[in-house]
Design an enzyme around this catalytic site. Structure first.
Site, PDB file in Angstrom:
ATOM      1  N   ASN A  51      -2.932   9.762  -7.655  1.00  0.00           N
ATOM      2  CA  ASN A  51      -1.607  10.563  -7.593  1.00  0.00           C
ATOM      3  C   ASN A  51      -0.584   9.511  -7.299  1.00  0.00           C
ATOM      4  O   ASN A  51       0.605  10.165  -6.952  1.00  0.00           O
ATOM      5  CB  ASN A  51      -1.563  11.532  -6.553  1.00  0.00           C
TER       6      ASN A  51
ATOM      7  N   SER B  41      -4.694   5.573  -4.963  1.00  0.00           N
ATOM      8  CA  SER B  41      -4.515   6.971  -5.113  1.00  0.00           C
ATOM      9  C   SER B  41      -4.454   7.135  -6.699  1.00  0.00           C
ATOM     10  O   SER B  41      -3.207   6.467  -7.283  1.00  0.00           O
ATOM     11  CB  SER B  41      -3.539   7.539  -4.218  1.00  0.00           C
TER      12      SER B  41
ATOM     13  N   ASP C 299       1.080  -1.162  -0.102  1.00  0.00           N
ATOM     14  CA  ASP C 299      -0.090   0.074  -0.179  1.00  0.00           C
ATOM     15  C   ASP C 299       1.059   1.350   0.161  1.00  0.00           C
ATOM     16  O   ASP C 299       2.137   1.186   0.501  1.00  0.00           O
ATOM     17  CB  ASP C 299      -0.750   0.032   1.409  1.00  0.00           C
TER      18      ASP C 299
ATOM     19  N   ASP D 134      -1.773  -0.541   6.171  1.00  0.00           N
ATOM     20  CA  ASP D 134      -1.830   0.115   7.299  1.00  0.00           C
ATOM     21  C   ASP D 134      -3.491   0.436   7.734  1.00  0.00           C
ATOM     22  O   ASP D 134      -3.751   0.994   8.943  1.00  0.00           O
ATOM     23  CB  ASP D 134      -1.204   1.287   7.440  1.00  0.00           C
TER      24      ASP D 134
ATOM     25  N   ASP E 149       0.117   4.941   0.813  1.00  0.00           N
ATOM     26  CA  ASP E 149      -0.293   5.911   2.210  1.00  0.00           C
ATOM     27  C   ASP E 149      -0.164   5.234   3.376  1.00  0.00           C
ATOM     28  O   ASP E 149      -0.993   4.224   3.645  1.00  0.00           O
ATOM     29  CB  ASP E 149      -1.771   6.555   1.799  1.00  0.00           C
TER      30      ASP E 149
HETATM   31  P1  B16 Z   1      -6.449  10.317  -4.358  1.00  0.00           P
HETATM   32  P2  B16 Z   1      -3.819   4.357  -0.427  1.00  0.00           P
HETATM   33  C1  B16 Z   1      -5.574   6.290  -0.737  1.00  0.00           C
HETATM   34  O1  B16 Z   1      -4.133   5.827  -0.743  1.00  0.00           O
HETATM   35  C2  B16 Z   1      -5.365   7.097   0.554  1.00  0.00           C
HETATM   36  O2  B16 Z   1      -5.224   6.105   1.862  1.00  0.00           O
HETATM   37  C3  B16 Z   1      -7.004   7.624   0.881  1.00  0.00           C
HETATM   38  O3  B16 Z   1      -7.169   8.610   1.967  1.00  0.00           O
HETATM   39  C4  B16 Z   1      -7.226   8.588  -0.592  1.00  0.00           C
HETATM   40  O4  B16 Z   1      -8.775   9.009  -0.548  1.00  0.00           O
HETATM   41  C5  B16 Z   1      -7.205   7.504  -1.826  1.00  0.00           C
HETATM   42  O5  B16 Z   1      -5.887   7.053  -1.828  1.00  0.00           O
HETATM   43  C6  B16 Z   1      -7.187   8.458  -3.009  1.00  0.00           C
HETATM   44  O6  B16 Z   1      -6.271   9.120  -3.084  1.00  0.00           O
HETATM   45  O7  B16 Z   1      -7.496  11.279  -3.959  1.00  0.00           O
HETATM   46  O8  B16 Z   1      -4.950  10.663  -4.388  1.00  0.00           O
HETATM   47  O9  B16 Z   1      -6.684   9.558  -5.743  1.00  0.00           O
HETATM   48  O10 B16 Z   1      -3.817   3.995   1.086  1.00  0.00           O
HETATM   49  O11 B16 Z   1      -4.639   3.265  -1.250  1.00  0.00           O
HETATM   50  O12 B16 Z   1      -2.272   4.234  -0.835  1.00  0.00           O
HETATM   51 MG    MG Z   2      -2.729   3.168   3.557  1.00  0.00          MG
END
Ligand code: B16
Ligand code: MG
Length: 217
Positions: A119, A117, A8, A171, A10
């Site tokens: 991003n 994400s 993962d 996490d 984040d």
């Molecule tokens: P974005 P992960 C997730 O990342 C985040 O934990 C979550 O809080 C967020 O809303 C989601 O990505 C989408 O991110 O807005 O940048 O597309 O934990 O899957 O790495």
């Molecule tokens: Mg995470």
């Protein structure tokens, strides 16, 4: 035989949860909703639009915004969030992760990323570790975010491994559920996660020897 480890992003590779929180907190405030870091835990691992829906529900305003308004709020949040990503550098990689990535590569174990994400590529680039990943699942190609296993299954497919030969590291509770739902072995980072086969308090405790011992269990 262990063939792949899927991370993962984040909360495991770097801590963007705080940056997500700041951006959501400001956007929520503009529409009269207050969120705190405890509530923010619920937003980990879920998509941007699903995060907004939870925030609106939390503020008792779920029915107050049209689809177009929700999309505009998501765009506003993302602009704020992306602007803060320039603060990420290789020093923002969580403790133990860089050594683990190198150890896995040295052993020929494939490395994947399963972040919902959109991003994620920007973040890996800012951290300077894009070349260490064999495959990053593209979040724009999935229909359901965690706890659905889709993103982890996409990562397995991209790496050319079956879920039974892979470890997933997460996490967030939604992420542990996603890993278990596809039959991978789950490693949790944190102290209040249920369902992880191996639970470590932080990435500091995460290393090849622990992963190997867990896999041989
Ligand atoms: P974005 P992960 C997730 O990342 C985040 O934990 C979550 O809080 C967020 O809303 C989601 O990505 C989408 O991110 O807005 O940048 O597309 O934990 O899957 O790495
Ligand atoms: Mg995470």
């Amino acid at each position: 035989k262990l063939e792949a480890v899927i991370f993962d992003l984040d909360g495991v590779v770097t801590d963007t949860a705080h940056l997500h929180f700041i951006a959501w907190r400001d956007v929520a405030q503009e529409i009269g909703i207050t969120i705190d870091p405890v509530f923010n835990e619920q937003l980990k691992g879920i998509s941007r639009m699903a995060s907004l829906q939870r925030i609106l529900q939390h503020g008792g305003k779920a029915a107050h915004f049209s689809q177009a308004e929700c999309e505009a709020l998501c765009a506003r949040k993302n602009n704020r969030y992306v602007a803060t990503l320039s603060s990420l550098t290789p020093a923002s990689i969580l403790p133990g992760i860089t050594d683990l990535l190198h150890d896995l590569r040295a052993r020929g174990i494939r490395i994947g990323l399963a972040s919902v994400s959109l991003n994620a590529p920007i973040i890996l680039n800012a951290l300077g570790i894009t070349p260490l990943f064999d495959y990053c699942a593209d979040a724009s190609r999935i229909k359901h975010s965690k706890p659905d296993p889709e993103i982890f299954l996409l990562a397995c497919r991209g790496l050319g491994v079956t879920a039974q030969h892979a470890i997933g590291i997460e996490d967030a509770q939604a992420g542990i559920q996603a890993i278990n739902a596809c039959g991978m072995a789950a490693v949790g980072i944190g102290d209040d996660l249920t369902g992880a086969g191996l639970l470590l308090p932080s990435t500091r405790e995460l290393n090849w020897h622990r992963l190997d011992a867990y896999w041989q269990r």
